[in-house]
Design a protein around this motif. Structure first.
Motif, PDB file in Angstrom:
ATOM      1  N   ASN A   1       0.828  -1.223   0.039  1.00 36.06           N
ATOM      2  CA  ASN A   1       0.073  -0.071  -0.151  1.00 36.06           C
ATOM      3  C   ASN A   1       0.656   1.318   0.082  1.00 36.06           C
ATOM      4  N   GLY A   2       2.138   1.069  -0.115  1.00 35.66           N
ATOM      5  CA  GLY A   2       2.755   2.282  -0.348  1.00 35.66           C
ATOM      6  C   GLY A   2       3.152   3.065   1.023  1.00 35.66           C
ATOM      7  N   VAL A   3       3.040   2.345   2.290  1.00 38.47           N
ATOM      8  CA  VAL A   3       2.865   3.038   3.594  1.00 38.47           C
ATOM      9  C   VAL A   3       4.365   2.987   4.131  1.00 38.47           C
ATOM     10  N   PRO A   4       5.148   3.768   4.454  1.00 42.11           N
ATOM     11  CA  PRO A   4       6.456   3.871   5.048  1.00 42.11           C
ATOM     12  C   PRO A   4       6.219   3.406   6.661  1.00 42.11           C
TER      13      PRO A   4
ATOM     14  N   ASP B   1       9.952  13.528   2.212  1.00 40.15           N
ATOM     15  CA  ASP B   1       8.901  12.825   0.916  1.00 40.15           C
ATOM     16  C   ASP B   1       9.685  11.471   0.572  1.00 40.15           C
ATOM     17  N   ALA B   2      10.946  11.472   0.384  1.00 41.88           N
ATOM     18  CA  ALA B   2      11.607  10.396  -0.045  1.00 41.88           C
ATOM     19  C   ALA B   2      11.234   9.117   0.305  1.00 41.88           C
ATOM     20  N   PHE B   3      11.007   8.862   1.520  1.00 39.18           N
ATOM     21  CA  PHE B   3      10.461   7.638   2.033  1.00 39.18           C
ATOM     22  C   PHE B   3       9.013   7.208   1.394  1.00 39.18           C
ATOM     23  N   LYS B   4       8.277   8.350   1.298  1.00 38.57           N
ATOM     24  CA  LYS B   4       7.034   7.842   0.593  1.00 38.57           C
ATOM     25  C   LYS B   4       7.188   7.629  -0.971  1.00 38.57           C
TER      26      LYS B   4
END
Length: 475
Positions: free
Chosen positions: A384-387, A438-441
């Motif tokens: 789900n693209g969640v850090p 934002d890089a993590f996301k």
């Protein structure tokens, strides 16, 4: 000809049962009949969650094959674990014999947990097709395969204990960085359990040779190094309940027993009833703002750590959804929790006893996940693209943390201070860093795209799964 009958044997804990049930759903949609064999306590938990139903979609039948009272003294560390490996094999053998005495409804394939090497040996003896299902990362099995080399290299002793404390090593550049003190067995707490799990993994190295298939809830993109070093492991993940309905390729003679429009309210296989009110609460929160906090089905905090976590959430000034199991608190913690909720307000934070996690992690309001790094939670977050803010406790969770932080770079780890407590300041700072960068996301969303492509039409995991199903059907 009747439906082919498959016996599925998960290790009877929540983290193993859920992916087994997800696989069972896909098998049922493909036209197979499933007998799902678990322990009595796990069986009762699932029945309670399903409001007493003993089958799913008329094709997945739940049965109990082990009464925990047969384990002897439950207060002795490892006693239930030993019962699973000493009593359960006899029960399973009897079950297969009873089913296979007639020409109808014979069990034609056994799919067993990685923990149950004995099931592969039993199925081979009874001349039944057999597959091992790895519900953890493929790196987990690769660690077991490499135990002899770890002994030869002086990293662990013959009994599995670290030869050198905190020795770091890595099998391949895209695989987790491992610590000799935090291996699957060395991080289990008491020495009895460490030895039992180490001995099981050593035995399973031999038993795995009896398996026709080694399937894994992972993808080539998530673990390229592991699948390169062990090409016999076949990834079929991510197995999510949102995916099994997409398996549209059915054998001509099969009638789908699960409607493509069906969307179950509760996750089949859950041991606890899910609180869906949290989804309505999430609907009221800003995009990517919510911190979701959940530590699986077994983690228990002491009072000091519980308070540090709650204060860290408060200091972050972020809306949060926190799963606090009723069996993980005591009277003092409950009193503290009530005053905490009264102080911060119910709009700022919501606490539930169990959440529909896959639905929560797919919600657009969720910005990050504070997790124990169990493999199910890890792969659900990735899908789900969640850090992830990593808080591992035992077993493979440290390995998964290394994947998240060192290899995929979609999360951060939390550091304990001398008294083994993670402070509220550490929680607040890492949470802000994870949400503010934002890089993590971006990396998480890229990993999500690669991972979910694997189960779409033409995806490698999807094709592996269909090939596996067709193999079961073949004579």
């Amino acid at each position: 000809m009747g439906k082919l009958h498959i016996l599925m044997i998960p290790y009877p804990v929540q983290g193993h049962v859920i992916p087994f049930m997800q696989l069972a759903q896909s098998l049922a949609k493909y036209g197979f009949k499933i007998t799902f064999a678990i322990s009595e306590s796990s069986h009762m938990c699932i029945l309670n969650s399903l409001s007493g139903k003993n089958s799913l979609h008329d094709q997945i039948h739940l049965i109990s094959v082990l009464d925990e009272s047969e384990s002897g003294d439950k207060n002795v560390p490892g006693s239930i674990f030993e019962a699973i490996f000493k009593v359960m094999p006899r029960k399973i053998e009897k079950l297969i014999q009873e089913n296979n005495t007639s020409e109808v409804d014979q069990i034609s394939c056994v799919i067993a947990d990685l923990c149950f090497g004995w099931a592969m040996e039993l199925a081979e003896k009874m001349r039944i097709k057999r597959a091992t299902f790895i519900t953890a990362a493929a790196a987990n099995l690769l660690l077991g395969f490499n135990i002899p080399e770890l002994i030869d290299d002086g990293i662990i002793d013959n009994d599995g204990t670290p030869a050198i404390k905190d020795r770091m090593f890595q099998f391949e550049p895209t695989m987790p960085i491992m610590n000799s003190s935090d291996l699957v067995w060395t991080s289990m707490g008491n020495l009895t359990m460490q030895k039992l799990i180490f001995d099981m993994m050593v035995h399973n190295n031999k038993a795995m040779k009896s398996a026709d298939w080694l399937i894994c809830n992972s993808t080539y993109d998530l673990e390229p190094g592991a699948f390169k070093l062990a090409p016999e492991i076949v990834p079929i993940g991510p197995l999510l309940f949102s995916n099994y309905l997409e398996l549209s390729t059915l054998p001509p003679e099969a009638e789908p027993s699960i409607s493509s429009k069906e969307s179950p309210n509760s996750q089949a296989g859950s041991f606890l009833p899910e609180d869906f009110t949290c989804l309505n609460w999430l609907d009221q929160q800003p995009l990517c703002s919510v911190v979701y906090v959940a530590f699986g089905s077994t983690t228990i905090f002491n009072e000091a750590q519980f308070q540090e976590l709650s204060l860290g959430l408060e200091l972050s000034n972020k809306p949060f959804l926190w799963v606090v199991r009723t069996n993980a608190t005591n009277a003092k913690i409950n009193i503290f929790l009530k005053s905490f909720v009264d102080r911060i307000g119910r709009q700022k934070g919501k606490i539930v006893s169990w959440a529909p996690q896959q639905k929560v992690l797919s919600h657009p309001s969720v910005g990050c996940f504070v997790s124990h790094c169990g493999w199910n939670s890890t792969i659900e977050a990735i899908s789900n693209g969640v850090p992830i803010l990593c808080w591992p406790y035992f077993a493979d969770q440290f390995m998964n943390k290394s994947y998240i932080c060192d290899i995929w770079k979609v999360g951060l780890g939390l550091q304990k201070v001398d008294n083994e407590i993670i402070s509220c300041g550490e929680i607040k700072d890492k949470m802000e860093h994870l949400l503010g960068n934002d890089a993590f996301k971006k990396r998480a969303l890229k990993l999500k795209e690669m991972t979910m492509n694997s189960v779409k039409e033409g995806g490698r995991s999807r094709q592996n799964l269909i090939n596996f199903f067709e193999w079961i059907k073949s004579s």
